[in-house]
Design a protein around this motif. Sequence first.
Motif, PDB file in Angstrom:
ATOM      1  N   ARG A 149       6.460  12.270  -1.195  1.00 30.99           N
ATOM      2  CA  ARG A 149       6.263  11.540  -2.446  1.00 30.99           C
ATOM      3  C   ARG A 149       7.465  11.688  -3.371  1.00 30.99           C
ATOM      4  O   ARG A 149       7.799  10.763  -4.120  1.00 30.99           O
ATOM      5  N   LEU A 153       0.831  -1.209   0.000  1.00 30.44           N
ATOM      6  CA  LEU A 153       0.000   0.000   0.000  1.00 30.44           C
ATOM      7  C   LEU A 153       0.864   1.256   0.000  1.00 30.44           C
ATOM      8  O   LEU A 153       0.502   2.262  -0.637  1.00 30.44           O
ATOM      9  N   LEU A 210      -4.359   5.867   2.419  1.00 33.78           N
ATOM     10  CA  LEU A 210      -3.106   5.909   1.657  1.00 33.78           C
ATOM     11  C   LEU A 210      -2.295   7.156   2.000  1.00 33.78           C
ATOM     12  O   LEU A 210      -1.067   7.084   2.141  1.00 33.78           O
ATOM     13  N   LEU A 223       0.998   6.681  -6.914  1.00 33.18           N
ATOM     14  CA  LEU A 223      -0.231   7.217  -7.489  1.00 33.18           C
ATOM     15  C   LEU A 223      -0.913   8.286  -6.643  1.00 33.18           C
ATOM     16  O   LEU A 223      -1.688   9.076  -7.178  1.00 33.18           O
ATOM     17  N   GLN A 237      -1.095  14.764 -10.404  1.00 33.63           N
ATOM     18  CA  GLN A 237      -1.845  13.662  -9.814  1.00 33.63           C
ATOM     19  C   GLN A 237      -2.632  14.123  -8.589  1.00 33.63           C
ATOM     20  O   GLN A 237      -3.738  13.653  -8.336  1.00 33.63           O
ATOM     21  N   LEU A 253      -6.832   1.674  -7.558  1.00 33.41           N
ATOM     22  CA  LEU A 253      -6.010   0.500  -7.874  1.00 33.41           C
ATOM     23  C   LEU A 253      -6.134  -0.573  -6.809  1.00 33.41           C
ATOM     24  O   LEU A 253      -6.095  -1.766  -7.124  1.00 33.41           O
ATOM     25  N   THR A 254      -6.272  -0.179  -5.546  1.00 37.90           N
ATOM     26  CA  THR A 254      -6.358  -1.193  -4.487  1.00 37.90           C
ATOM     27  C   THR A 254      -7.595  -2.066  -4.641  1.00 37.90           C
ATOM     28  O   THR A 254      -7.610  -3.214  -4.192  1.00 37.90           O
ATOM     29  N   GLY A 277      -4.664   5.818  -6.279  1.00 34.40           N
ATOM     30  CA  GLY A 277      -4.206   4.637  -5.549  1.00 34.40           C
ATOM     31  C   GLY A 277      -5.352   3.846  -4.967  1.00 34.40           C
ATOM     32  O   GLY A 277      -5.333   2.600  -4.971  1.00 34.40           O
ATOM     33  N   ARG A 298      -8.741   6.630   0.179  1.00 31.80           N
ATOM     34  CA  ARG A 298      -7.669   7.554  -0.212  1.00 31.80           C
ATOM     35  C   ARG A 298      -6.997   8.160   1.004  1.00 31.80           C
ATOM     36  O   ARG A 298      -5.787   8.404   0.996  1.00 31.80           O
ATOM     37  N   VAL A 351       1.968   1.780  -3.563  1.00 31.49           N
ATOM     38  CA  VAL A 351       0.869   2.308  -4.391  1.00 31.49           C
ATOM     39  C   VAL A 351       0.638   3.778  -4.079  1.00 31.49           C
ATOM     40  O   VAL A 351       0.440   4.606  -4.986  1.00 31.49           O
ATOM     41  N   ALA A 352       0.660   4.136  -2.804  1.00 32.27           N
ATOM     42  CA  ALA A 352       0.408   5.523  -2.411  1.00 32.27           C
ATOM     43  C   ALA A 352       1.492   6.453  -2.933  1.00 32.27           C
ATOM     44  O   ALA A 352       1.199   7.554  -3.411  1.00 32.27           O
TER      45      ALA A 352
END
Length: 520
Positions: free
Chosen positions: A515, A107, A135, A114, A502, A122-123, A119, A132, A110-111
């Motif tokens: 990030r 996770l 994440l 994205l 994003q 996608l999960t 994200g 969200r 992914v976070a």
Amino acid sequence: MRVLLPHLADLRIEQIAAKGKGVRIAASCPWTTTCCPGCGQPSGRVHSRYERSLSDAALGGREAVICLRVRRFFCDNRQCPRKTFAEQVPGLTVPHARRTLLLRRWLEAVALALGGRPGARLTRRLAAEVSRMTLLRLIMAMPLPKAPACSVLGVDDFAFRKGSNYGSVVVDMDSHRPIDLLPDRLSDTFAAWLREHPGVEVICRDRAGGYAEGGRLGAPEAIQVADRWHLLFNLTTAVDRVVRAHRMCLREQPAQDTVAQPAPPSSVAGQGRRAEQTRQRHAEVHALWGKGVGTTAICRALNLDHKTVLRYVRAATAEELLTQPTRRESMLDQHVGYLAQRWQEGCTNAAWLTQELRQRGYRGSERTVRRLLHTWRDNVTPPSATPVSTPKPRQVTGWIIRPADKRSEQEQADLAQILDRCQTLKAVDQLVSDFAGMLRHRQGQHLDTWIANAQTSGITQMQGFADGLLKDYDAVRNGLTLDWNSGAVEGAVCRIKAIKRQMYGRANFELLRRRVLLGP
């Protein structure tokens, strides 16, 4: 089963059952004793038992939940502040966690890649659905990496909001990885960062005065290197201004085909009250810009329009803003050939010709057509009906900037004709060729000669560019001599822009920082 679930190899798996869209794994710990996390003393006395549910990575495309039977032990060390403690599975659980470490790492990846909403979508596909906000909390809980010691770093600015707020990214030029983000682009902030991270030997930067001053204050022994791309960009800007000032030389106009145009009002550039006001405003704008102040803040401080501030910022010297005005391109220029043909056919009525031009796409006024016809009536030689193809100033600028081997034969021929008609553009072409040779072949030892030639050329725009090089002489010469450049920094800025898109600009600085520094 041990092969399919390697992270559960230390557990005693008692049952695996599929229930709806999920898989339930019942497990327990096989060992009889465990160590106290407070004092490290082993204990085998069981206080109590309870069941702990942990979300795990998907199994066969289904959500997996581990129902772990956990024991609580007594701590027999009387000196330890803990009386009881719960057992943990190394590499699988941590206190109070509702997910396994494997799922948490997934996770987090992914976070970081994205962000929040993408994200979370996608999960759902990964059978590990979270919100969200979960994440984003995972990102904010991750510790920031400590900036490694580096001898060569690059720095550049990026926009939180273009024209308003800017930050800075610091990149390790050896690994090409961002090592820190700064909340602004002020010289004091960059100098303080350099003092906290000693050992910097080379600083690659653009030509902004804030980073130059910050590098001088924070790392006085470091070598500053101006980026070659920015040098070429500044040169292109100066050349474009020269070409636009001599746009009348771009058109091939033999004496018998000359079309008279209204001349601009005569004035002496560089003199008078308006010229002094221009010089004063140019100095004020560049004083604030050199300190890292954004254009919006400069507009508020000096009570100027944003476009005016941009024009002053782009001009290296005030003299570039005091050049002799020239006639601008008109919507009628592309119809001059047709008008000349109709004139020779005997049609001289401005109103009638304007109606014909409307059908050809002309959107200007009848007065403009009438003014042009008046100039033709005053001339003894009639205009030619042959339309003349005129290259745009931007095209000519590109021809001059590009090396000769990168131009086509037609471009080379057209440029040669233009240079034959205008000695100023011919001198600019020679200066650009010499400077490009220095830049491409790292011949910074010829910089003094080039600056002297530019200053004595009599071309205001090139003189302003040369004066700007003198203000940042050491960094410019290093940029034309050393192999370092800011290419990796520009790549980091592009990545920051992608991350910002994003998040739609709604994330704060700390989230963006994590990030960028922790992401792939």
